[in-house]
Design a protein around this motif. Structure first.
Motif, PDB file in Angstrom:
ATOM      1  N   MET A 177      -6.970  17.130  -7.674  1.00 11.95           N
ATOM      2  CA  MET A 177      -5.693  17.047  -6.966  1.00 11.95           C
ATOM      3  C   MET A 177      -5.983  16.652  -5.519  1.00 11.95           C
ATOM      4  O   MET A 177      -6.945  17.152  -4.927  1.00 11.95           O
ATOM      5  N   ILE A 178      -5.177  15.781  -4.957  1.00 12.72           N
ATOM      6  CA  ILE A 178      -5.389  15.380  -3.573  1.00 12.72           C
ATOM      7  C   ILE A 178      -4.133  15.614  -2.752  1.00 12.72           C
ATOM      8  O   ILE A 178      -3.018  15.671  -3.276  1.00 12.72           O
ATOM      9  N   SER A 179      -4.322  15.778  -1.462  1.00 12.84           N
ATOM     10  CA  SER A 179      -3.224  16.102  -0.558  1.00 12.84           C
ATOM     11  C   SER A 179      -2.420  14.867  -0.201  1.00 12.84           C
ATOM     12  O   SER A 179      -2.817  13.722  -0.466  1.00 12.84           O
ATOM     13  N   ALA A 180      -1.276  15.107   0.434  1.00 11.85           N
ATOM     14  CA  ALA A 180      -0.438  14.005   0.894  1.00 11.85           C
ATOM     15  C   ALA A 180      -1.184  13.139   1.904  1.00 11.85           C
ATOM     16  O   ALA A 180      -1.013  11.919   1.940  1.00 11.85           O
ATOM     17  N   ASN A 229      -1.692  14.862  -8.591  1.00 17.04           N
ATOM     18  CA  ASN A 229      -2.664  14.500  -9.611  1.00 17.04           C
ATOM     19  C   ASN A 229      -2.691  12.973  -9.747  1.00 17.04           C
ATOM     20  O   ASN A 229      -1.935  12.269  -9.058  1.00 17.04           O
ATOM     21  N   PRO A 230      -3.553  12.410 -10.605  1.00 20.21           N
ATOM     22  CA  PRO A 230      -3.616  10.951 -10.732  1.00 20.21           C
ATOM     23  C   PRO A 230      -2.275  10.301 -11.068  1.00 20.21           C
ATOM     24  O   PRO A 230      -1.960   9.216 -10.560  1.00 20.21           O
ATOM     25  N   GLU A 238       3.431   3.093  -7.315  1.00 21.43           N
ATOM     26  CA  GLU A 238       4.453   2.304  -8.028  1.00 21.43           C
ATOM     27  C   GLU A 238       5.714   2.162  -7.184  1.00 21.43           C
ATOM     28  O   GLU A 238       6.293   1.080  -7.081  1.00 21.43           O
ATOM     29  N   LEU A 239       6.121   3.265  -6.576  1.00 21.91           N
ATOM     30  CA  LEU A 239       7.329   3.234  -5.747  1.00 21.91           C
ATOM     31  C   LEU A 239       7.128   2.405  -4.486  1.00 21.91           C
ATOM     32  O   LEU A 239       8.068   1.842  -3.934  1.00 21.91           O
ATOM     33  N   LEU A 240       5.895   2.322  -4.037  1.00 19.53           N
ATOM     34  CA  LEU A 240       5.595   1.496  -2.866  1.00 19.53           C
ATOM     35  C   LEU A 240       5.365   0.040  -3.248  1.00 19.53           C
ATOM     36  O   LEU A 240       5.225  -0.819  -2.381  1.00 19.53           O
ATOM     37  N   GLY A 241       5.284  -0.221  -4.544  1.00 21.29           N
ATOM     38  CA  GLY A 241       4.991  -1.583  -4.982  1.00 21.29           C
ATOM     39  C   GLY A 241       3.540  -1.937  -4.760  1.00 21.29           C
ATOM     40  O   GLY A 241       3.182  -3.108  -4.637  1.00 21.29           O
ATOM     41  N   THR A 242       2.666  -0.877  -4.729  1.00 15.92           N
ATOM     42  CA  THR A 242       1.241  -1.083  -4.486  1.00 15.92           C
ATOM     43  C   THR A 242       0.477  -0.904  -5.778  1.00 15.92           C
ATOM     44  O   THR A 242       0.841  -0.074  -6.605  1.00 15.92           O
ATOM     45  N   GLN A 243      -0.577  -1.652  -5.950  1.00 12.29           N
ATOM     46  CA  GLN A 243      -1.389  -1.540  -7.152  1.00 12.29           C
ATOM     47  C   GLN A 243      -1.998  -0.147  -7.258  1.00 12.29           C
ATOM     48  O   GLN A 243      -2.451   0.419  -6.274  1.00 12.29           O
ATOM     49  N   GLN A 244      -1.987   0.407  -8.462  1.00  6.85           N
ATOM     50  CA  GLN A 244      -2.516   1.757  -8.691  1.00  6.85           C
ATOM     51  C   GLN A 244      -4.019   1.800  -8.446  1.00  6.85           C
ATOM     52  O   GLN A 244      -4.746   0.909  -8.838  1.00  6.85           O
ATOM     53  N   HIS A 245      -4.444   2.859  -7.766  1.00  4.49           N
ATOM     54  CA  HIS A 245      -5.873   3.070  -7.556  1.00  4.49           C
ATOM     55  C   HIS A 245      -6.462   3.824  -8.746  1.00  4.49           C
ATOM     56  O   HIS A 245      -5.742   4.472  -9.499  1.00  4.49           O
ATOM     57  N   ALA A 246      -7.747   3.730  -8.907  1.00  2.00           N
ATOM     58  CA  ALA A 246      -8.415   4.438  -9.999  1.00  2.00           C
ATOM     59  C   ALA A 246      -8.252   5.938  -9.813  1.00  2.00           C
ATOM     60  O   ALA A 246      -8.435   6.455  -8.707  1.00  2.00           O
ATOM     61  N   PRO A 247      -7.869   6.659 -10.879  1.00  2.00           N
ATOM     62  CA  PRO A 247      -7.693   8.105 -10.754  1.00  2.00           C
ATOM     63  C   PRO A 247      -9.017   8.822 -10.494  1.00  2.00           C
ATOM     64  O   PRO A 247     -10.050   8.397 -10.996  1.00  2.00           O
TER      65      PRO A 247
END
Length: 256
Positions: A177-180, A229-230, A238-247
């Motif tokens: 899990m990662i922070s904001a 989480n990932p 997705e909401l930013l229209g940015t490509q998903q990073h590797a989880p």
């Protein structure tokens, strides 16, 4: 009793120590006339609750002037200093000087004492510490009902292990899990922007992460904050229209 515990008890017996009874006497000697004296049972309870002291390792007993046996603690230098840290400089100096004299041989070694020789007494105090810390964990989880199950399990494990003086409850292994703040770094935005997106789209749910206890940036208190989480990281992208990073990979969660 396993070999590790035997070894620790042997080291404890060899190292210079002061008993909790001695420490109480030194503290009370420096009390202002008319002020309430520190009771030994209250001081023992304070030792048991100290987060930096594994009290079951130092449990022993002593005989009073009438030959009656009572429990006490025999604390090495580090633990003695922790217990008098909030006392006056006079008390701290007396404790330091006595331990230094014992180390150098300037003072005779104290009379032989029994550390951990009463299994029933040791087990009872250990059980009491676990019970008290379990209550504290329950209160924390009740205060922050939004915490996820793994975060609650972590709180219980940390406090129960502290009361037991050893690891009896393993920490849960969960998804990374990662922070904001970390999510913001992935996408080049601020943590506040991440929070606004998550709030606007209802992302602070179990599907996308969990509320966990984190250290406050403005104090030493632990405060609940949402960790992503990932799936949550990908949804923000997705909401930013940015490509998903590797989880991220899995790891064992450890709260500081």
């Amino acid at each position: 009793m396993n070999d590790r515990v035997k070894h620790e008890l042997l080291l404890a017996a060899e190292a210079p120590t002061m008993s909790s009874v001695e420490l109480v006497d030194v503290i009370n000697e420096d009390r202002e006339p008319g002020s309430a004296e520190l009771r030994h049972d209250n001081f023992m309870a304070k030792i048991e609750k100290h987060p930096g002291i594994q009290s079951p390792k130092f449990l022993g007993d002593y005989k009073d002037s009438r030959g009656r046996t009572y429990p006490c603690y025999y604390l090495p230098k580090r633990e003695c200093e922790l217990m008098v840290m909030s006392e006056s400089l006079v008390v701290q100096t007396k404790v330091y000087d006595r331990l230094a004299a014992l180390e150098s041989g300037a003072l005779p070694a104290p009379a032989p004492r029994h550390v951990g020789v009463d299994p029933a007494l040791s087990a009872a105090r250990r059980a009491r510490a676990i019970k008290e810390n379990t209550k504290t964990a329950e209160l924390l989880c009740a205060r922050f009902p939004g915490l996820g199950l793994p975060a609650q399990q972590t709180i219980f494990a940390k406090l129960v292990n502290q009361g037991a003086g050893e690891e009896v409850m393993p920490l849960p292994t969960i998804e990374k899990m990662i922070s904001a703040t970390e999510v913001g770094k992935l996408y080049g935005i601020t943590k506040n922007a991440v929070g606004k997106i998550a709030n606007a789209h209802g992302l602070k749910i179990a599907q996308y992460g969990e509320f966990m206890m984190d250290k406050s940036q403005t104090s030493d208190k632990q405060m609940p904050s949402f960790r992503y989480n990932p799936a949550g990281v990908a949804k923000i992208g997705e909401l930013l229209g940015t490509q998903q990073h590797a989880p991220p990979q899995q790891h064992t969660l450890i709260l500081q």
